[in-house]
Design a protein around this motif. Sequence first.
Motif, PDB file in Angstrom:
ATOM      1  N   VAL A  77       0.875  -1.184   0.000  1.00 12.75           N
ATOM      2  CA  VAL A  77       0.000   0.000   0.000  1.00 12.75           C
ATOM      3  C   VAL A  77       0.904   1.223   0.000  1.00 12.75           C
ATOM      4  O   VAL A  77       1.757   1.371   0.873  1.00 12.75           O
ATOM      5  N   ALA A  78       0.754   2.075  -1.024  1.00 11.23           N
ATOM      6  CA  ALA A  78       1.615   3.263  -1.138  1.00 11.23           C
ATOM      7  C   ALA A  78       0.737   4.508  -1.230  1.00 11.23           C
ATOM      8  O   ALA A  78      -0.286   4.493  -1.918  1.00 11.23           O
ATOM      9  N   SER A  79       1.135   5.560  -0.525  1.00 13.33           N
ATOM     10  CA  SER A  79       0.326   6.784  -0.609  1.00 13.33           C
ATOM     11  C   SER A  79       1.197   8.024  -0.633  1.00 13.33           C
ATOM     12  O   SER A  79       2.345   8.014  -0.183  1.00 13.33           O
ATOM     13  N   VAL A  89      -7.063   6.850  -6.556  1.00 15.90           N
ATOM     14  CA  VAL A  89      -6.676   5.589  -5.913  1.00 15.90           C
ATOM     15  C   VAL A  89      -6.787   4.487  -6.960  1.00 15.90           C
ATOM     16  O   VAL A  89      -7.680   4.509  -7.807  1.00 15.90           O
ATOM     17  N   GLY A  90      -5.864   3.534  -6.913  1.00  9.33           N
ATOM     18  CA  GLY A  90      -5.957   2.451  -7.902  1.00  9.33           C
ATOM     19  C   GLY A  90      -5.103   1.257  -7.549  1.00  9.33           C
ATOM     20  O   GLY A  90      -4.247   1.319  -6.668  1.00  9.33           O
ATOM     21  N   LEU A  91      -5.353   0.179  -8.271  1.00  5.43           N
ATOM     22  CA  LEU A  91      -4.563  -1.044  -8.129  1.00  5.43           C
ATOM     23  C   LEU A  91      -3.659  -1.176  -9.343  1.00  5.43           C
ATOM     24  O   LEU A  91      -4.139  -1.107 -10.480  1.00  5.43           O
ATOM     25  N   VAL A 251       0.009  -3.463  -6.110  1.00  7.06           N
ATOM     26  CA  VAL A 251       0.212  -2.270  -5.276  1.00  7.06           C
ATOM     27  C   VAL A 251      -1.089  -1.488  -5.279  1.00  7.06           C
ATOM     28  O   VAL A 251      -1.661  -1.226  -6.339  1.00  7.06           O
ATOM     29  N   LEU A 252      -1.564  -1.154  -4.066  1.00  9.06           N
ATOM     30  CA  LEU A 252      -2.702  -0.242  -3.961  1.00  9.06           C
ATOM     31  C   LEU A 252      -2.105   1.138  -3.719  1.00  9.06           C
ATOM     32  O   LEU A 252      -1.485   1.371  -2.679  1.00  9.06           O
TER      33      LEU A 252
END
Length: 524
Positions: A77-79, A89-91, A251-252
Amino acid sequence: PGHRGPGCARTRGRRRGWGRGRGRAPPCGRSYSAGGAPPGVPLSCPLPGVPKAVFAAAEGRERFETRVTALENGLRVASQRKFGQFCTVGLLINSGSRHEAKYLSGISHFLEKLAFSSTAQFGSKDEILLTLEKHGGICDCQASRDTIMYAVSADAKGLDTVVNLLADVALQPRLSDEEIEMTRMAIRFELEDLNMRPDPEPLLTEMIHAAAYRENTVGLNRFCPVENTNKIDRQVLHSYLRNYYTPDRMVLAGVGIEHEQLVECAKKYLLGVEPVWGSAQAKDVDRSVAQYTGGIVKVEKDMSDVSLGPTPIPELTHIMIGLESCSFLEEDFIPFAVLNMMMGGGGSFSAGGPGKGMFTRLYLNVLNRHHWMYNATSYHHSYEDTGLLCIHASADPKQVREMVEIITREFILMAGAVGEVELERAKTQLKSMLMMNLESRPVIFEDVGRQVLATNTRKLPHELCALISQVKSADIKRVVTKMLHKKPAVAALGDLTDLPTYEHIQAALSSKDGRLPRVYRLFR
């Protein structure tokens, strides 16, 4: 005329008064809408009674760092924080046409078209769009050679709904017979359109990859071949998804949201979820490394009627010549990016000033000197294990030989002297392009997702700018010299009567001046 009331007369008088004495201060007793503040406060002083303004400020670089958390199942999970009401937001999934060696070619193309269709929770595409509309959202799916990306931009308050939807779209698609049939039709139409377009760039890009990496990894077809459209069904798709849609390959990524919130949503919707194809162990994962082969792909095609009408485009032959560069994980990636910027180029119709790259080599040395050339553009494709630097050129079929020689000469000249001014200009242009692109939230999202998918971390823009600043002319010379030792990849489309042989193009790229070997004909 009827009687006018005293109010009217007052208004009339005021209008006349303002008209006559422009610039006069209003009468002293006038009350202000802000609550009667005195008019005599200079602009340099704060207004009495108004709260003190608090200005937004970047508190050091750490406010912009990309945070990454790995969940127990391997999903990352990366932000990235970004001011604003909306988030993207995406996969991103490590799955693309390069992984289709053991399958029917075209699966990724199918998955891209089938994205955001009916799922376990949502009965149709319309239902998904209506759900997103409640949060002002839009969705998109893009498949490339090495990644497929499901993305949503919506109000940040709807984050829970968005992550739930993304998880459902990626892991629980229904893939009904009707949807698959509609996708077949859409793909057939797209392939027809691709062959009829006046702009052959997507077709040439396919061809140059097929020539450079013959029948392996990134050289595999990105578009579904027509003959495969009827062979791909739910069973074929499930067997592929079982191997490549696993949490450790995902990766989200999110931009414009709080990291903790995104991690919570990921745990809720992406941890311990049973996909519709079952959770059997992935066993057929293709981990092949790209093998650069070089070679030529030719497509003889009548281009005389590509764009008819009042102002038809003349018949052109298109050539693309490429050489292997390096992967985006290597240090030489930055010098290659600067070199690509320095070559630049574009169409001969391009009108524009200094910012449009009119000082790049392909404009100065090629398009400005040879009026008969319609296009000369440099491209740099980069992947996690290889890269390809190409020049695309187009001209009248009778001048193909001359055009090829001009391009081979430009490749040889890359290894020569690089002027300080042109190098600085290319570096500045690359930095400004990088920073301007990263103003856009969807671009930041893609950058965060792709970098974390490949390296588990993200290089920030200021770090990349520092690396660009360090590039010297010696670095350009070094990477070009190494590149010129490889066999070329050539793609040719159109009337190829005068196209030099592959061996002659290879000889020109091995020579000192880039000239083609002379051809002596008995009959001219």
